[in-house]
Design a protein around this motif. Structure first.
Motif, PDB file in Angstrom:
ATOM      1  N   GLY A   6      16.076  54.366  32.506  1.00 22.39           N
ATOM      2  CA  GLY A   6      17.369  54.193  31.862  1.00 22.39           C
ATOM      3  C   GLY A   6      17.955  55.485  31.335  1.00 22.39           C
ATOM      4  N   GLU A   7      19.163  55.384  30.816  1.00 28.27           N
ATOM      5  CA  GLU A   7      19.936  56.589  30.507  1.00 28.27           C
ATOM      6  C   GLU A   7      19.369  57.447  29.379  1.00 28.27           C
ATOM      7  OE1 GLU A   7      23.736  56.109  27.897  1.00 28.27           O
ATOM      8  OE2 GLU A   7      23.665  54.416  29.282  1.00 28.27           O
ATOM      9  N   ASN A   8      18.541  56.922  28.519  1.00 34.47           N
ATOM     10  CA  ASN A   8      17.969  57.730  27.449  1.00 34.47           C
ATOM     11  C   ASN A   8      16.576  58.255  27.779  1.00 34.47           C
ATOM     12  OD1 ASN A   8      20.199  57.485  25.729  1.00 34.47           O
ATOM     13  ND2 ASN A   8      19.516  55.457  25.097  1.00 34.47           N
ATOM     14  N   SER A   9      16.168  58.134  29.022  1.00 36.36           N
ATOM     15  CA  SER A   9      14.845  58.615  29.420  1.00 36.36           C
ATOM     16  C   SER A   9      14.959  60.017  30.018  1.00 36.36           C
ATOM     17  CB  SER A   9      14.209  57.635  30.408  1.00 36.36           C
ATOM     18  OG  SER A   9      14.922  57.590  31.614  1.00 36.36           O
ATOM     19  N   ALA A  10      13.823  60.572  30.417  1.00 38.23           N
ATOM     20  CA  ALA A  10      13.801  61.935  30.951  1.00 38.23           C
ATOM     21  C   ALA A  10      13.084  62.048  32.293  1.00 38.23           C
ATOM     22  CB  ALA A  10      13.129  62.870  29.940  1.00 38.23           C
ATOM     23  N   THR A  11      12.316  61.032  32.668  1.00 40.28           N
ATOM     24  CA  THR A  11      11.456  61.123  33.840  1.00 40.28           C
ATOM     25  C   THR A  11      12.185  60.697  35.112  1.00 40.28           C
ATOM     26  OG1 THR A  11       9.599  60.568  32.401  1.00 40.28           O
ATOM     27  CG2 THR A  11       9.203  60.443  34.754  1.00 40.28           C
ATOM     28  N   THR A  12      12.073  61.543  36.149  1.00 41.83           N
ATOM     29  CA  THR A  12      12.658  61.256  37.454  1.00 41.83           C
ATOM     30  C   THR A  12      11.613  61.559  38.534  1.00 41.83           C
ATOM     31  OG1 THR A  12      13.455  63.500  37.946  1.00 41.83           O
ATOM     32  CG2 THR A  12      14.903  62.087  36.602  1.00 41.83           C
ATOM     33  N   ALA A  13      11.964  61.225  39.760  1.00 44.88           N
ATOM     34  CA  ALA A  13      11.089  61.585  40.883  1.00 44.88           C
ATOM     35  C   ALA A  13      11.004  63.098  41.027  1.00 44.88           C
ATOM     36  CB  ALA A  13      11.611  60.954  42.171  1.00 44.88           C
TER      37      ALA A  13
ATOM     38  N   SER B  87       8.356  64.550  38.465  1.00 45.39           N
ATOM     39  CA  SER B  87       7.053  63.896  38.589  1.00 45.39           C
ATOM     40  C   SER B  87       6.462  64.311  39.932  1.00 45.39           C
ATOM     41  CB  SER B  87       7.207  62.375  38.577  1.00 45.39           C
ATOM     42  OG  SER B  87       7.888  61.944  37.427  1.00 45.39           O
ATOM     43  N   CYS B  88       5.151  64.294  40.030  1.00 40.63           N
ATOM     44  CA  CYS B  88       4.543  64.673  41.307  1.00 40.63           C
ATOM     45  C   CYS B  88       4.706  63.553  42.318  1.00 40.63           C
ATOM     46  CB  CYS B  88       3.067  65.000  41.117  1.00 40.63           C
ATOM     47  SG  CYS B  88       2.054  63.548  40.798  1.00 40.63           S
TER      48      CYS B  88
ATOM     49  N   PHE C 252      -3.419  73.473  35.259  1.00 40.17           N
ATOM     50  CA  PHE C 252      -3.420  72.073  34.835  1.00 40.17           C
ATOM     51  C   PHE C 252      -2.742  71.274  35.940  1.00 40.17           C
ATOM     52  CE2 PHE C 252      -3.415  72.235  29.870  1.00 40.17           C
ATOM     53  CZ  PHE C 252      -4.640  72.868  29.889  1.00 40.17           C
ATOM     54  N   ASN C 253      -3.170  70.046  36.131  1.00 39.04           N
ATOM     55  CA  ASN C 253      -2.540  69.185  37.119  1.00 39.04           C
ATOM     56  C   ASN C 253      -1.152  68.775  36.628  1.00 39.04           C
ATOM     57  OD1 ASN C 253      -1.893  67.461  39.173  1.00 39.04           O
ATOM     58  ND2 ASN C 253      -3.218  65.817  38.484  1.00 39.04           N
ATOM     59  N   GLU C 254      -0.148  69.126  37.389  1.00 41.64           N
ATOM     60  CA  GLU C 254       1.239  68.787  37.051  1.00 41.64           C
ATOM     61  C   GLU C 254       1.583  67.386  37.541  1.00 41.64           C
ATOM     62  OE1 GLU C 254       3.118  73.245  37.756  1.00 41.64           O
ATOM     63  OE2 GLU C 254       3.548  71.669  39.163  1.00 41.64           O
TER      64      GLU C 254
END
Length: 194
Positions: free
Chosen positions: A68-75, A78-79, A147-149
């Motif tokens: 949703g619009e207040n989140s930060a995570t996208t494809a 992200s790995c 570190f694993n990203e």
């Protein structure tokens, strides 16, 4: 990743910048031939297809948010889950003597740490912090850190805590660029360190 980003006030722009940098490092490593001695053709595949040479901040900004619009995570920050393989031999000194092989590195210490699975991005640095403390070492004494990203927020946590180590951290790019082939990523990072 999303929980940790919210808790630590990590914004999407910071995560996207980290992802872009991972791709840029990976592309530079490939272009400069750093990984050439380690990559072998398998069934016609001659190179990693994860690192995007044309990735831009603008392209990352167009990717939809997962939560949703207040989140930060996208494809993009992200790995990817992808296929891959890596091979290292972990052995005793006795084995080396018997085979005549020359070691490239020595494992001097290990650490197992179980963190809160609901906030798993904290885990890598918590385990590394414990290991270093037990051996009276600091990150500043290390020539390189991997570190694993799995998610860009992992990098954000490390770089906020240790901004002076940016040039030593995941120097050839990480899973944000290459992807995260389960069962192979640890060996990949060891090869990157070597």
């Amino acid at each position: 990743a999303e929980r940790v980003a919210a808790k630590e006030h990590v914004m999407r722009a910071e995560l996207d910048a980290i992802a872009l940098e991972s791709h840029q490092k990976a592309c530079r490593a490939i272009n400069e031939g750093w990984l050439s001695p380690l990559v072998y053709e398998i069934q016609g595949a001659k190179a990693d297809d994860g690192p995007h040479h044309g990735l831009t901040k603008k392209l990352l900004a167009r990717m939809p948010l997962f939560y949703g619009e207040n989140s930060a995570t996208t494809a993009g920050n992200s790995c990817r889950m992808n296929d891959g393989a890596a091979f290292v031999i972990l052995c005793s000194e006795r084995y080396l003597e018997r085979t005549g092989m020359a070691p490239m590195a020595r494992v001097s210490a290990t650490e197992l740490y179980g963190g809160d699975a609901a906030y798993s991005p904290y885990g890598a640095m918590q385990a590394a912090d414990r290991l270093l403390r037990q051996h009276h070492l600091s990150y500043e004494e290390l020539a390189a850190v991997e570190f694993n990203e799995a998610f860009a927020v992992i990098n954000a946590l490390f770089l906020r805590a240790h901004p002076e180590l940016k040039e030593r951290y995941n120097r050839l790019g990480g899973a944000l660029a290459y992807g995260h082939p389960y069962g192979a990523s640890g060996a990949v990072y060891l090869l990157h360190l070597l």
